[in-house]
Design an enzyme around this catalytic site. Sequence first.
Site, PDB file in Angstrom:
ATOM      1  CE  LYS A  24       0.583 -18.542  -8.489  1.00 46.20           C
ATOM      2  NZ  LYS A  24      -0.405 -17.660  -7.885  1.00 46.20           N
ATOM      3  CE1 TYR A  42      -3.506 -18.396  -4.413  1.00 47.23           C
ATOM      4  CE2 TYR A  42      -3.240 -16.500  -5.838  1.00 47.23           C
ATOM      5  CZ  TYR A  42      -2.691 -17.490  -5.060  1.00 47.23           C
ATOM      6  OH  TYR A  42      -1.324 -17.558  -4.923  1.00 47.23           O
ATOM      7  CG  HIS A  60      -0.684 -22.996  -6.643  1.00 45.79           C
ATOM      8  ND1 HIS A  60      -1.908 -22.384  -6.584  1.00 45.79           N
ATOM      9  CD2 HIS A  60       0.112 -22.310  -5.778  1.00 45.79           C
ATOM     10  CE1 HIS A  60      -1.848 -21.382  -5.716  1.00 45.79           C
ATOM     11  NE2 HIS A  60      -0.640 -21.319  -5.223  1.00 45.79           N
ATOM     12  CG  ASP A 107       0.448 -14.524  -8.782  1.00 42.75           C
ATOM     13  OD1 ASP A 107       1.203 -15.160  -9.532  1.00 42.75           O
ATOM     14  OD2 ASP A 107      -0.055 -15.008  -7.750  1.00 42.75           O
TER      15      ASP A 107
HETATM   16  N1  LIG Z   1       2.628 -19.586  -5.340  1.00 46.78           N
HETATM   17  C1  LIG Z   1       2.268 -19.666  -4.093  1.00 46.78           C
HETATM   18  O1  LIG Z   1       2.219 -20.757  -3.489  1.00 46.78           O
HETATM   19  C2  LIG Z   1       1.903 -18.435  -3.355  1.00 46.78           C
HETATM   20  C3  LIG Z   1       1.782 -18.462  -1.957  1.00 46.78           C
HETATM   21  C4  LIG Z   1       1.441 -17.282  -1.296  1.00 46.78           C
HETATM   22  C5  LIG Z   1       1.261 -16.112  -2.035  1.00 46.78           C
HETATM   23  N2  LIG Z   1       1.374 -16.128  -3.403  1.00 46.78           N
HETATM   24  C6  LIG Z   1       1.166 -14.903  -4.215  1.00 46.78           C
HETATM   25  O2  LIG Z   1       1.963 -13.855  -3.671  1.00 46.78           O
HETATM   26  C7  LIG Z   1       1.130 -12.743  -3.350  1.00 46.78           C
HETATM   27  C8  LIG Z   1       1.691 -11.973  -2.182  1.00 46.78           C
HETATM   28  O3  LIG Z   1       1.882 -12.786  -1.055  1.00 46.78           O
HETATM   29  P1  LIG Z   1       0.958 -12.693   0.254  1.00 46.78           P
HETATM   30  O4  LIG Z   1      -0.373 -12.205  -0.141  1.00 46.78           O
HETATM   31  O5  LIG Z   1       1.098 -13.996   0.926  1.00 46.78           O
HETATM   32  O6  LIG Z   1       1.697 -11.679   1.202  1.00 46.78           O
HETATM   33  P2  LIG Z   1       2.411 -10.237   1.108  1.00 46.78           P
HETATM   34  O7  LIG Z   1       2.143  -9.581  -0.185  1.00 46.78           O
HETATM   35  O8  LIG Z   1       3.809 -10.438   1.565  1.00 46.78           O
HETATM   36  O9  LIG Z   1       1.672  -9.473   2.293  1.00 46.78           O
HETATM   37  C9  LIG Z   1       0.322  -9.124   2.219  1.00 46.78           C
HETATM   38  C10 LIG Z   1      -0.048  -8.516   3.578  1.00 46.78           C
HETATM   39  O10 LIG Z   1       0.682  -7.311   3.787  1.00 46.78           O
HETATM   40  C11 LIG Z   1      -0.210  -6.223   3.953  1.00 46.78           C
HETATM   41  N3  LIG Z   1       0.372  -5.083   3.227  1.00 46.78           N
HETATM   42  C12 LIG Z   1       0.429  -4.895   1.891  1.00 46.78           C
HETATM   43  N4  LIG Z   1       1.098  -3.774   1.577  1.00 46.78           N
HETATM   44  C13 LIG Z   1       1.475  -3.228   2.759  1.00 46.78           C
HETATM   45  C14 LIG Z   1       2.202  -2.060   3.088  1.00 46.78           C
HETATM   46  N5  LIG Z   1       2.671  -1.250   2.149  1.00 46.78           N
HETATM   47  N6  LIG Z   1       2.394  -1.808   4.412  1.00 46.78           N
HETATM   48  C15 LIG Z   1       1.927  -2.627   5.376  1.00 46.78           C
HETATM   49  N7  LIG Z   1       1.238  -3.755   5.113  1.00 46.78           N
HETATM   50  C16 LIG Z   1       1.015  -4.065   3.817  1.00 46.78           C
HETATM   51  C17 LIG Z   1      -1.525  -6.670   3.378  1.00 46.78           C
HETATM   52  O11 LIG Z   1      -2.620  -6.064   4.042  1.00 46.78           O
HETATM   53  P3  LIG Z   1      -3.690  -5.145   3.227  1.00 46.78           P
HETATM   54  O12 LIG Z   1      -4.263  -6.002   2.140  1.00 46.78           O
HETATM   55  O13 LIG Z   1      -4.659  -4.776   4.295  1.00 46.78           O
HETATM   56  O14 LIG Z   1      -2.903  -3.977   2.702  1.00 46.78           O
HETATM   57  C18 LIG Z   1      -1.495  -8.174   3.654  1.00 46.78           C
HETATM   58  O15 LIG Z   1      -1.920  -8.436   4.982  1.00 46.78           O
HETATM   59  C19 LIG Z   1      -0.234 -13.434  -3.067  1.00 46.78           C
HETATM   60  O16 LIG Z   1      -1.298 -12.518  -3.055  1.00 46.78           O
HETATM   61  C20 LIG Z   1      -0.291 -14.427  -4.185  1.00 46.78           C
HETATM   62  O17 LIG Z   1      -0.641 -13.809  -5.410  1.00 46.78           O
HETATM   63  C21 LIG Z   1       1.707 -17.265  -4.057  1.00 46.78           C
END
Ligand SMILES: NC(=O)c1ccc[n+]([C@@H]2O[C@H](COP(=O)([O-])OP(=O)(O)OC[C@H]3O[C@@H](n4cnc5c(N)ncnc54)[C@H](OP(=O)(O)O)[C@@H]3O)[C@@H](O)[C@H]2O)c1
Length: 265
Positions: A64, A39, A97, A34
Amino acid sequence: MNFPPIGFGTYQISGEACAASVRTALEVGYRLIDTAALYENEQEVGRAIRESGVPREQIRVTTKIRGRNHGFDEAQEACRDSLRKLGLDYVDLLLIHWPNPQNDRYIDTWEAMVDVKDDGLTAEIGVSNFTPSTLDRIIAATGVTPAVNQVELHPYFQQVELRELHTRLGIHTQSWSPLGRKSDLLSDPVLAAIAAEHGVTTAQVALRWNMQLGNTPIPKSVSPARIAENFDVFGFELNEGDMLELATLERGRLGSLDPETAEVL
Ligand SMILES: NC(=O)c1ccc[n+]([C@@H]2O[C@H](COP(=O)([O-])OP(=O)(O)OC[C@H]3O[C@@H](n4cnc5c(N)ncnc54)[C@H](OP(=O)(O)O)[C@@H]3O)[C@@H](O)[C@H]2O)c1
């Protein structure tokens, strides 16, 4: 379209760290990546895909259209620009997006995406951060239902009503911030107790919960160990009691942006 049960998120990863993380994710077995124009890492994502050695047709790539590129001509050009940056002939899923309702150009954007799909530049089209009212409007205006709505969704923000609407309309749910990003979700005592019972981590419980609801979570990590941990969610199953307990954790949105009012360019 066949959506893999889990994907890899790339928000806030750039440069070589992004390419390395995507390569690791593909090695570990993720087959859904994704990204987004917003980004600013499409070049690295594309490079990692090419370097991975995994055949293109086995990978699902999502990108997106960002808010500043809403509009019919603008969205078509934005899609072509993303493909150039990714170095790909097509993506598998192209999303709006954010709806940016104040600007009110998401219907033109959606119409452009219908054309882009007809031209073969994307296998599927969908939306992100759409609400019941913005979904209703694009479907009523075009007769075309999005394949996917990608929304914030984790045990603290469960989106029960929106998921029910998705089921009625045949829209697949993708879950962003499935680990609750930097909140205290992963140290929640309910998740911790369930994780201990199954001999897994709280992150694995959060992801498995999402998958058992039929959603596709897209966790992000830059750590090879956590990238692997987050994919290792096929060897256990949450039982009905676990699911009922997790259903009680609702708190509300963690992300600060309300899609009904947010302007994300
Ligand atoms: N469409 C939208 O508007 C939108 C908005 C937000 C996000 N997204 C997409 O969704 C994806 C995921 O969401 P997100 O990046 O916001 O948050 P997330 O995946 O919920 O959380 C990421 C955070 O959790 C940590 N983490 C990952 N695996 C872990 C584990 N097993 N144990 C402990 N901590 C862990 C990561 O740190 P480390 O990297 O240090 O492991 C990072 O700080 C994004 O990357 C993006 O592709 C889309």
